[in-house]
Enzyme design. Sequence first.
Site, PDB file in Angstrom:
ATOM      1  N   HIS A   1      -2.546   5.183  16.130  1.00 17.84           N
ATOM      2  CA  HIS A   1      -4.021   5.051  15.651  1.00 17.84           C
ATOM      3  C   HIS A   1      -4.767   5.353  17.074  1.00 17.84           C
ATOM      4  O   HIS A   1      -4.443   4.507  18.041  1.00 17.84           O
ATOM      5  CB  HIS A   1      -4.487   3.622  15.129  1.00 17.84           C
TER       6      HIS A   1
ATOM      7  N   ALA B   1      -4.180  -3.246  11.750  1.00 15.52           N
ATOM      8  CA  ALA B   1      -3.073  -2.513  12.552  1.00 15.52           C
ATOM      9  C   ALA B   1      -3.623  -1.772  13.654  1.00 15.52           C
ATOM     10  O   ALA B   1      -3.300  -0.926  14.228  1.00 15.52           O
ATOM     11  CB  ALA B   1      -2.332  -1.594  11.467  1.00 15.52           C
TER      12      ALA B   1
ATOM     13  N   ASN C   1      -7.154   0.684   5.069  1.00 15.18           N
ATOM     14  CA  ASN C   1      -7.593  -0.407   5.792  1.00 15.18           C
ATOM     15  C   ASN C   1      -7.964  -0.247   7.026  1.00 15.18           C
ATOM     16  O   ASN C   1      -9.113  -0.884   7.726  1.00 15.18           O
ATOM     17  CB  ASN C   1      -6.368  -1.414   5.931  1.00 15.18           C
TER      18      ASN C   1
HETATM   19  N1  LIG Z   1      -5.777  -4.740   7.368  1.00 17.78           N
HETATM   20  C1  LIG Z   1      -4.938  -3.827   7.818  1.00 17.78           C
HETATM   21  O1  LIG Z   1      -4.739  -3.444   8.849  1.00 17.78           O
HETATM   22  C2  LIG Z   1      -3.685  -3.878   6.899  1.00 17.78           C
HETATM   23  C3  LIG Z   1      -2.378  -3.220   7.141  1.00 17.78           C
HETATM   24  C4  LIG Z   1      -1.486  -3.202   6.289  1.00 17.78           C
HETATM   25  C5  LIG Z   1      -1.766  -3.581   4.918  1.00 17.78           C
HETATM   26  N2  LIG Z   1      -2.713  -4.050   4.705  1.00 17.78           N
HETATM   27  C6  LIG Z   1      -3.169  -4.317   3.041  1.00 17.78           C
HETATM   28  O2  LIG Z   1      -2.434  -5.620   2.914  1.00 17.78           O
HETATM   29  C7  LIG Z   1      -2.116  -5.816   1.592  1.00 17.78           C
HETATM   30  C8  LIG Z   1      -0.712  -6.495   1.632  1.00 17.78           C
HETATM   31  O3  LIG Z   1       0.155  -5.691   2.503  1.00 17.78           O
HETATM   32  P1  LIG Z   1       1.594  -5.909   2.230  1.00 17.78           P
HETATM   33  O4  LIG Z   1       2.207  -4.933   3.171  1.00 17.78           O
HETATM   34  O5  LIG Z   1       1.923  -7.255   2.349  1.00 17.78           O
HETATM   35  O6  LIG Z   1       1.870  -5.298   0.599  1.00 17.78           O
HETATM   36  P2  LIG Z   1       3.328  -5.672  -0.477  1.00 17.78           P
HETATM   37  O7  LIG Z   1       3.230  -4.549  -1.333  1.00 17.78           O
HETATM   38  O8  LIG Z   1       4.588  -5.817   0.557  1.00 17.78           O
HETATM   39  O9  LIG Z   1       2.767  -7.077  -1.140  1.00 17.78           O
HETATM   40  C9  LIG Z   1       1.680  -7.208  -1.671  1.00 17.78           C
HETATM   41  C10 LIG Z   1       2.117  -8.488  -2.594  1.00 17.78           C
HETATM   42  O10 LIG Z   1       0.851  -8.750  -3.548  1.00 17.78           O
HETATM   43  C11 LIG Z   1       1.303  -8.613  -5.036  1.00 17.78           C
HETATM   44  N3  LIG Z   1      -0.145  -8.474  -5.585  1.00 17.78           N
HETATM   45  C12 LIG Z   1      -0.772  -7.265  -5.727  1.00 17.78           C
HETATM   46  N4  LIG Z   1      -1.811  -7.233  -6.425  1.00 17.78           N
HETATM   47  C13 LIG Z   1      -1.888  -8.583  -6.983  1.00 17.78           C
HETATM   48  C14 LIG Z   1      -2.590  -9.346  -7.432  1.00 17.78           C
HETATM   49  N5  LIG Z   1      -4.083  -8.530  -8.175  1.00 17.78           N
HETATM   50  N6  LIG Z   1      -2.765 -10.721  -7.791  1.00 17.78           N
HETATM   51  C15 LIG Z   1      -1.576 -11.242  -7.277  1.00 17.78           C
HETATM   52  N7  LIG Z   1      -0.837 -10.529  -6.481  1.00 17.78           N
HETATM   53  C16 LIG Z   1      -0.747  -9.162  -6.204  1.00 17.78           C
HETATM   54  C17 LIG Z   1       2.348  -7.779  -4.945  1.00 17.78           C
HETATM   55  O11 LIG Z   1       3.251  -8.343  -6.207  1.00 17.78           O
HETATM   56  C18 LIG Z   1       3.205  -7.923  -3.771  1.00 17.78           C
HETATM   57  O12 LIG Z   1       4.098  -8.880  -3.811  1.00 17.78           O
HETATM   58  C19 LIG Z   1      -2.178  -4.433   1.092  1.00 17.78           C
HETATM   59  O13 LIG Z   1      -3.406  -4.324   0.102  1.00 17.78           O
HETATM   60  C20 LIG Z   1      -2.276  -3.622   2.211  1.00 17.78           C
HETATM   61  O14 LIG Z   1      -2.867  -2.328   1.990  1.00 17.78           O
HETATM   62  C21 LIG Z   1      -3.770  -4.179   5.380  1.00 17.78           C
END
Ligand SMILES: NC(=O)c1ccc[n+]([C@@H]2O[C@H](COP(=O)([O-])OP(=O)(O)OC[C@H]3O[C@@H](n4cnc5c(N)ncnc54)[C@H](O)[C@@H]3O)[C@@H](O)[C@H]2O)c1
Length: 273
Positions: free
Chosen positions: A224, A128, A194
């Site tokens: 940000h 992000a 993140n």
């Molecule tokens: N790098 C970045 O800048 C950034 C930005 C936003 C989100 N993220 C991260 O990316 C990840 C995904 O974000 P999202 O918005 O798609 O989340 P989300 O909650 O919409 O989807 C996550 C999915 O992963 C599944 N899940 C969770 N833990 C699991 C596991 N141990 N094994 C299998 N499946 C599992 C959940 O059931 C859910 O369907 C999160 O950890 C979030 O914090 C990173």
Amino acid sequence: MPLGIGLIGCGAIGAILAKAVDEGRAGDACLVVVFDENLKKAVDLAQKLKSKPKVARNFNELIECEDVKLVVEAASQEAVKAYAIEVLRAGKDLMVMSVGALVDSKLTSEINRIAKENGRKIYVPSGAIAGLDGVKASAIDKIEKVVLTTRKPLKALSDNLYFKEKFGGKVEELTVIYEGPALEACRLFPANVNVAATLSLVGVGAEKTVVRVVADPALERNVHEIEVKGEFGDLVVRVENVPSRENPKTSYLAALSAIATLRKITEPIVIGT
Ligand SMILES: NC(=O)c1ccc[n+]([C@@H]2O[C@H](COP(=O)([O-])OP(=O)(O)OC[C@H]3O[C@@H](n4cnc5c(N)ncnc54)[C@H](O)[C@@H]3O)[C@@H](O)[C@H]2O)c1
């Protein structure tokens, strides 16, 4: 031959990425298998896609797919902790979205060691934020400071425990609610971890990176701003993020950056650091 992808996590980022791969907008890649601890989410996603990827009922079913060359984690920090090393040991590359897990330096050096031993790569999209290319280049020489200022609308802080305990969950005007090392910020603001973690990894580390969190009642988006001062001069980057439709906590740009990383991996010309 297209790059075979195994997807862990079929939520906001996973679904946007899967759709882009399915529509040929993510470089020369194909989605082989999807996995989510919530099986229904994986089944629903697979059904919506033209390519009809396999649905793995558990992690082993995903990792056993020989056609998978890259595993994309878009799930949770727990998923990184549970699966990253297994993925690399199985001879597959890894893309990590839940970068907050990598603030744990013990886990990161273990992942690094196993990747080296197995000749594998770990890709961390910029997520992000923007400007990481400049931060990475500037960190090669001396850096005086790296500061991340995150301005948040009150609704983005509604389930933050620290904000509730220290400020009663609301402020009337723009207020700095935290200023200190990224390491502590990652603990107090897990939903923002993140961005702080990615910046720390490319720059000066989570102890020296300063994070300022500002609650702003007048704001609708997450903003940000990165400031770096060093031998090279000064860098200031500001991103105003629109939340993704599927998960308001996740910025749409984070999903787009995962798609851009896939393009970077599969296309012959690589532009930018
Ligand atoms: N790098 C970045 O800048 C950034 C930005 C936003 C989100 N993220 C991260 O990316 C990840 C995904 O974000 P999202 O918005 O798609 O989340 P989300 O909650 O919409 O989807 C996550 C999915 O992963 C599944 N899940 C969770 N833990 C699991 C596991 N141990 N094994 C299998 N499946 C599992 C959940 O059931 C859910 O369907 C999160 O950890 C979030 O914090 C990173």
